[in-house]
Design a protein around this motif. Structure first.
Motif, PDB file in Angstrom:
ATOM      1  N   ASN A  80     -11.315  14.137  19.665  1.00 19.64           N
ATOM      2  CA  ASN A  80     -11.982  13.190  18.674  1.00 19.64           C
ATOM      3  C   ASN A  80     -13.133  12.590  19.116  1.00 19.64           C
ATOM      4  O   ASN A  80     -13.226  12.325  20.504  1.00 19.64           O
ATOM      5  CB  ASN A  80     -10.697  12.397  18.263  1.00 19.64           C
ATOM      6  CG  ASN A  80     -11.069  11.410  17.032  1.00 19.64           C
ATOM      7  OD1 ASN A  80     -11.443  11.781  16.242  1.00 19.64           O
ATOM      8  ND2 ASN A  80     -10.856  10.175  17.427  1.00 19.64           N
ATOM      9  N   THR A  81     -13.850  12.021  18.355  1.00 18.02           N
ATOM     10  CA  THR A  81     -15.113  11.385  18.800  1.00 18.02           C
ATOM     11  C   THR A  81     -15.052   9.725  17.967  1.00 18.02           C
ATOM     12  O   THR A  81     -14.484   9.598  16.880  1.00 18.02           O
ATOM     13  CB  THR A  81     -16.411  12.018  18.094  1.00 18.02           C
ATOM     14  OG1 THR A  81     -16.560  13.387  18.569  1.00 18.02           O
ATOM     15  CG2 THR A  81     -17.587  11.273  18.488  1.00 18.02           C
ATOM     16  N   GLY A  82     -15.621   8.665  18.925  1.00 17.67           N
ATOM     17  CA  GLY A  82     -15.617   7.406  18.298  1.00 17.67           C
ATOM     18  C   GLY A  82     -15.766   6.569  19.774  1.00 17.67           C
ATOM     19  O   GLY A  82     -16.178   7.109  20.661  1.00 17.67           O
ATOM     20  N   LEU A  83     -15.729   5.352  19.546  1.00 20.58           N
ATOM     21  CA  LEU A  83     -15.934   4.372  20.641  1.00 20.58           C
ATOM     22  C   LEU A  83     -14.837   4.064  21.330  1.00 20.58           C
ATOM     23  O   LEU A  83     -13.701   4.234  20.920  1.00 20.58           O
ATOM     24  CB  LEU A  83     -16.395   2.916  19.894  1.00 20.58           C
ATOM     25  CG  LEU A  83     -17.673   2.804  19.122  1.00 20.58           C
ATOM     26  CD1 LEU A  83     -17.681   1.638  18.509  1.00 20.58           C
ATOM     27  CD2 LEU A  83     -18.904   3.367  19.996  1.00 20.58           C
ATOM     28  N   ALA A  84     -15.115   3.871  22.761  1.00 18.68           N
ATOM     29  CA  ALA A  84     -13.813   3.570  23.741  1.00 18.68           C
ATOM     30  C   ALA A  84     -14.439   2.686  24.701  1.00 18.68           C
ATOM     31  O   ALA A  84     -15.686   2.815  25.170  1.00 18.68           O
ATOM     32  CB  ALA A  84     -13.452   5.031  24.281  1.00 18.68           C
ATOM     33  N   LEU A  85     -13.763   1.943  25.276  1.00 19.06           N
ATOM     34  CA  LEU A  85     -14.007   1.230  26.522  1.00 19.06           C
ATOM     35  C   LEU A  85     -13.856   2.098  27.685  1.00 19.06           C
ATOM     36  O   LEU A  85     -12.847   2.549  28.089  1.00 19.06           O
ATOM     37  CB  LEU A  85     -12.977   0.188  26.767  1.00 19.06           C
ATOM     38  CG  LEU A  85     -13.325  -0.867  27.843  1.00 19.06           C
ATOM     39  CD1 LEU A  85     -14.751  -1.614  27.504  1.00 19.06           C
ATOM     40  CD2 LEU A  85     -12.223  -2.009  27.890  1.00 19.06           C
ATOM     41  N   VAL A  86     -15.128   2.370  28.598  1.00 25.23           N
ATOM     42  CA  VAL A  86     -15.266   3.208  29.778  1.00 25.23           C
ATOM     43  C   VAL A  86     -15.381   2.201  31.008  1.00 25.23           C
ATOM     44  O   VAL A  86     -16.316   1.575  30.800  1.00 25.23           O
ATOM     45  CB  VAL A  86     -16.320   4.331  29.394  1.00 25.23           C
ATOM     46  CG1 VAL A  86     -16.010   5.455  30.615  1.00 25.23           C
ATOM     47  CG2 VAL A  86     -16.094   5.046  28.066  1.00 25.23           C
ATOM     48  N   GLY A  87     -14.751   2.844  31.828  1.00 25.07           N
ATOM     49  CA  GLY A  87     -14.899   1.939  33.114  1.00 25.07           C
ATOM     50  C   GLY A  87     -14.039   2.341  34.032  1.00 25.07           C
ATOM     51  O   GLY A  87     -13.055   3.123  33.990  1.00 25.07           O
ATOM     52  N   ASN A  88     -14.042   1.513  35.313  1.00 24.55           N
ATOM     53  CA  ASN A  88     -12.892   1.450  36.296  1.00 24.55           C
ATOM     54  C   ASN A  88     -11.655   0.605  36.027  1.00 24.55           C
ATOM     55  O   ASN A  88     -11.994  -0.580  35.718  1.00 24.55           O
ATOM     56  CB  ASN A  88     -13.531   1.004  37.741  1.00 24.55           C
ATOM     57  CG  ASN A  88     -14.713   1.951  38.060  1.00 24.55           C
ATOM     58  OD1 ASN A  88     -14.401   3.194  38.223  1.00 24.55           O
ATOM     59  ND2 ASN A  88     -15.741   1.436  38.439  1.00 24.55           N
ATOM     60  N   ILE A  89     -10.442   1.070  35.863  1.00 24.58           N
ATOM     61  CA  ILE A  89      -9.397   0.256  35.430  1.00 24.58           C
ATOM     62  C   ILE A  89      -8.517   0.374  36.531  1.00 24.58           C
ATOM     63  O   ILE A  89      -8.194   1.225  37.257  1.00 24.58           O
ATOM     64  CB  ILE A  89      -8.711   0.996  34.104  1.00 24.58           C
ATOM     65  CG1 ILE A  89      -9.990   0.760  33.129  1.00 24.58           C
ATOM     66  CG2 ILE A  89      -7.431   0.082  33.711  1.00 24.58           C
ATOM     67  CD1 ILE A  89      -9.428   1.545  31.844  1.00 24.58           C
TER      68      ILE A  89
END
Length: 684
Positions: free
Chosen positions: A605-614
């Protein structure tokens, strides 16, 4: 090589060959120069303003004759020397200046020969007119000599030098016969007591001399030189001599004054030449500062070429420098002392060149230490660069605890306190990694005074580079075993990317797990389960990475891969689709050979997501959170084994459209609105 050329430097963007005058001394010299010119004119004014009291008559025929012979002789010598310089340099200005001196000297000599009671019994028109005619002719040469002649005009003057010199000789001989042979022409007839003049042409000569003086002074301002200022003074005094000669009271003090002015004009130049000759010990470059700008540039180019030749000879470390020094001394007319100075200057310049090149090699060696550069490649690049500046440099790494450097071997005990080993013509420095011996560097020394310090700096730089290369290799290997290469490269390049936080990015999420893994685990041994997972992941991981994906986690039999994060991709939806289809093909090959193996099912699936170090400051991981990631997980859950299900947003971004089978609008867990989905079967 004249000393004034050795110390020359451009002033106001133009070349200069004379000795440099510090700014503080130039005003003082200008004041002295103005005084030298003003005093004779002041004396002339006093003599004429008080004619009866001061402008007395002083008649001394023989003294006059001796004065003329001495001054004319000096002037002829100067003219001949400047003429030789013009022939040696092929310079038109020097030719014209020599004609100024020769013409004024020739007619001055004829004036002396016409002195009453020497050849002729009485004064004559030739006696009165010789020097004014000579000064007028010389003024033409002076004005032309001060012009900034271009190359074409200079060549024209040089082509005419035979005619100019020959014509001057013919004029002098003709004038001498006409004025010294009684009855030959009217020039030998007695003249009036007040003397004869040029009929008003004297101001023409004054104007020409004034113009020549101004132009020569401008040239002196652009490249100051003692000979130039002497020539400026001479031209100005010749103009004053013409002015003084206009008052024709023969044998009076005002008449003697123009003789004195002529004498001073020639003596100024002669004295400057004498001082320069004493300073340099050679006449080869006495008048180079007067030459045209093109000639000056040519002279400087010749000197620079000679110096470069000497520097190259010194840097080649030839056994003898005598042949080169002897040849250069002969070419430029150098004295023994000047050749020695040039030799020392060449040696100093060669040392500076080598020092600069070695410092540049140190900088380049440091710049070659990059993330991901293999150790061998790093050392090869560094060695190639260093050898260009240092010569025969050798680098050897430790093998079995020893460093074999030619016929010698070194161990940790050979470098107590990491101190180098000094040999006859080289120095051996240890290369260390984390304080332990890792290799050795052998560098030639003895060519410059800084060799030992530069060798130590080079060894330190190479040790740092070697340690960094090994550290990067260790970190890279460690990171790449536990995370995606894109994440590993980002952390190695900038550790700040490991900080907690994230950004909103459009990405394509790929979820994959093995349908039937639970039932397979119940009937298979633990070792068989691990083997099966490793086979699937060994096939899947390279496929994802080769398509630009980043694997962010493994959870048992499942994996999550992101496309367009952290590395950006323009066609991330299509890349994820290609990877998914390739994974299914690879999984079919694995499952076909072993009965009971589970099959991949994949959701995209394609869309916006929060990406980073968690995570937390103590433990964190790179991940993505958002609705598009959740939908990808839900689509993976509804997919049949061996199939790939994509959402509408992914379908819309794949151009041209892929081959699919519509599943309609699906009600997915956690979603209030239905999600349209497709079973992907192929790409264009």
């Amino acid at each position: 090589m004249p000393a004034n050329d050795l110390v020359s430097a451009p002033i106001q963007g133009q070349p200069r060959t004379g000795p440099y005058l510090p700014p503080a001394t130039q005003p003082v010299r200008t004041v002295v120069w103005v005084i030298h010119l003003a005093l004779p004119m002041l004396g002339l004014w006093l003599l004429l303003a008080n004619h009866d009291d001061l402008n007395i008559e002083w008649h001394d025929n023989f003294g006059h004759f001796l004065l003329i012979i001495a001054v004319a002789g000096i002037n002829v010598v100067l003219g001949a020397m400047i003429g030789q310089a013009s022939a040696r340099r092929a310079d038109a200005r020097l030719l014209l200046v020599s004609l100024v001196f020769l013409s004024s000297a020739g007619f001055f000599l004829l004036h002396g020969l016409a002195t009453p009671q020497i050849i002729l019994p009485k004064g004559s028109y030739g006696f009165d007119l010789s020097q004014p005619i000579g000064l007028l002719i010389a003024s033409v040469f002076a004005a032309v000599s001060a012009l900034p002649l271009n190359e074409r005009a200079a060549r024209a003057v040089l082509r005419s030098q035979i005619w100019l010199r020959g014509g001057l000789v013919l004029v002098l001989v003709g004038w001498g016969l006409a004025s010294l042979v009684p009855g030959f022409t009217a020039l030998s007839d007695p003249s009036p007591p007040l003397g004869a003049g040029l009929g008003g042409f004297e101001p023409v000569g004054v104007v020409l001399y004034a113009a020549a003086t101004a132009m020569m002074f401008r040239l002196h301002r652009s490249r100051p030189a003692a000979m130039l200022i002497s020539l400026v003074t001479a031209y100005a005094l010749l103009a004053e001599a013409m002015i003084a000669g206009m008052y024709r009271h023969n044998w009076h003090l005002s008449w003697w004054l123009w003789h004195l002015l002529l004498t001073l004009a020639f003596v100024f130049v002669a004295y400057s030449a004498h001082l320069q000759f004493r300073r340099e010990g050679s006449s080869a470059g006495l008048f180079d500062s007067v030459a045209l700008s093109a000639t000056v540039r040519k002279i400087r180019a010749e000197y620079e070429e000679a110096l470069e030749e000497l520097v190259g000879h010194l840097r080649s470390r030839a056994e003898s420098r005598v042949p080169v020094a002897t040849r250069l001394a002969g070419k430029f007319g150098l004295t023994e002392g000047q050749a020695a100075v040039l030799d020392r200057a060449g040696a100093a310049l060669a040392g500076e060149r080598e020092l600069s090149e070695r410092l540049a090699a140190l900088v380049d060696t440091g710049n070659q230490t990059r993330v991901g550069l293999p150790e061998r490649e790093l050392l090869t690049l560094a060695l190639d660069r260093v050898r260009q500046a240092y010569g025969d440099v050798r680098i050897t790494l430790v093998a079995d605890g020893r460093v074999a450097m030619g016929a010698r071997e070194y161990g940790p005990r050979d470098f107590p306190g990491n101190q180098p080993v000094r040999l006859e013509s080289t120095i051996v420095h240890p290369l260390t990694v984390k304080g332990r011996l890792a290799g050795a560097l052998e560098v030639p020394v003895g060519r410059t005074a800084q060799d030992a310090a530069l060798a130590a700096t080079l060894a330190s730089q190479l040790s740092i580079s070697l340690e960094n290369a090994r550290l990067y290799q260790e970190l890279s290997t460690l990171f790449r075993q536990y995370m995606s290469p894109d994440v590993a490269n980002s952390l190695l390049a900038d550790p700040r990317t490991a900080a907690l936080g994230g950004e909103l990015v459009e990405l394509t999420a790929l979820f994959a797990d093995l349908k039937g893994f639970t039932s397979f685990s119940e009937r298979a041994a633990p070792g068989e389960i691990v083997e099966m997972l490793n086979r699937y992941h060994t096939a899947a991981v390279p496929i994802i990475l080769s398509n630009g994906g980043t694997i962010v986690q493994f959870v048992g039999d499942a994996l999550l891969a992101l496309f367009n994060a952290p590395a950006r991709q323009a066609d991330h939806a299509a890349a994820a689709a290609r990877a998914a289809l390739a994974m299914q093909e690879a999984a079919e090959e694995i499952a076909a050979g072993t009965a009971g193996y589970p099959r991949f099912r994949i959701g995209i699936n394609t869309g916006l997501a929060l990406v980073g170090n968690i995570g937390s400051p103590e433990l964190r991981g790179f991940n993505a959170m958002g609705d598009c990631v959740n939908v990808a997980a839900r689509l993976e859950g509804v997919a049949e084994p061996g199939t790939v299900v994509i959402g509408q947003s992914t379908f819309d971004q794949i151009i041209p459209p892929p081959t699919v089978r519509p599943l309609g609008d699906l009600a997915l867990k956690g979603k209030e609105e239905p999600v349209r989905a497709y079973v992907l079967s192929g790409l264009p």
